[in-house]
Design a protein around this motif. Structure first.
Motif, PDB file in Angstrom:
ATOM      1  N   PHE A 111      80.954  29.722  25.491  1.00  0.00           N
ATOM      2  CA  PHE A 111      81.141  29.532  26.931  1.00  0.00           C
ATOM      3  C   PHE A 111      81.532  28.098  27.277  1.00  0.00           C
ATOM      4  N   ILE A 112      82.445  27.969  28.219  1.00  0.00           N
ATOM      5  CA  ILE A 112      82.824  26.658  28.759  1.00  0.00           C
ATOM      6  C   ILE A 112      82.969  26.776  30.272  1.00  0.00           C
ATOM      7  N   GLN A 113      83.018  25.631  30.906  1.00  0.00           N
ATOM      8  CA  GLN A 113      83.246  25.590  32.352  1.00  0.00           C
ATOM      9  C   GLN A 113      84.741  25.444  32.606  1.00  0.00           C
ATOM     10  N   ASN A 114      85.268  26.306  33.476  1.00  0.00           N
ATOM     11  CA  ASN A 114      86.664  26.213  33.866  1.00  0.00           C
ATOM     12  C   ASN A 114      86.837  24.964  34.713  1.00  0.00           C
ATOM     13  N   GLU A 115      87.785  24.131  34.359  1.00  0.00           N
ATOM     14  CA  GLU A 115      87.986  22.856  35.059  1.00  0.00           C
ATOM     15  C   GLU A 115      88.506  23.043  36.489  1.00  0.00           C
ATOM     16  N   GLU A 116      89.189  24.139  36.750  1.00  0.00           N
ATOM     17  CA  GLU A 116      89.777  24.337  38.072  1.00  0.00           C
ATOM     18  C   GLU A 116      88.808  24.967  39.080  1.00  0.00           C
ATOM     19  N   ASP A 117      88.058  25.991  38.657  1.00  0.00           N
ATOM     20  CA  ASP A 117      87.179  26.669  39.622  1.00  0.00           C
ATOM     21  C   ASP A 117      85.690  26.468  39.337  1.00  0.00           C
ATOM     22  N   SER A 118      85.359  25.769  38.266  1.00  0.00           N
ATOM     23  CA  SER A 118      83.990  25.437  37.865  1.00  0.00           C
ATOM     24  C   SER A 118      83.184  26.607  37.317  1.00  0.00           C
TER      25      SER A 118
END
Length: 74
Positions: A24-31
C-alpha cells in the motif's frame, strides 16, 4: 489472496501504509490509499493481482483500517 480497496471511502489515515508498505502507498494526487504499481490488477490502483504467500501484512492492514475499506479475497 487478492486485495480490493474502496478508495472512495479512504480517510487517508496511513494505517495500511504502515502495516504493509510493500503493498500500500498513498496516492500523491488524492491522498487515498492504493495498491503499489507492481501488484495492481490491470493498472487499477484499488485491486491487486494474486499476492505472494508471504504477503500476510495485507491481512494486518485490512484489520487495522478504521474505515474497513480493505477486502481480502481468498
Amino acid at each position: 489472496m487478492k486485495v480490493i480497496i474502496d478508495r472512495t471511502q479512504c480517510v487517508s489515515c496511513g494505517s495500511c501504509w504502515d502495516a504493509c508498505p510493500a503493498l500500500f502507498i498513498q496516492n500523491e494526487e488524492d491522498s487515498f490509499s492504493e495498491i503499489v504499481e507492481k501488484f495492481r490488477e490491470n493498472k487499477d490502483p484499488g485491486k491487486s493481482v494474486a499476492l505472494p504467500d508471504d504477503m500476510d501484512c495485507a491481512r494486518d492492514a485490512a484489520d487495522l483500517c478504521p474505515s474497513q475499506i480493505i477486502t481480502i479475497e481468498e
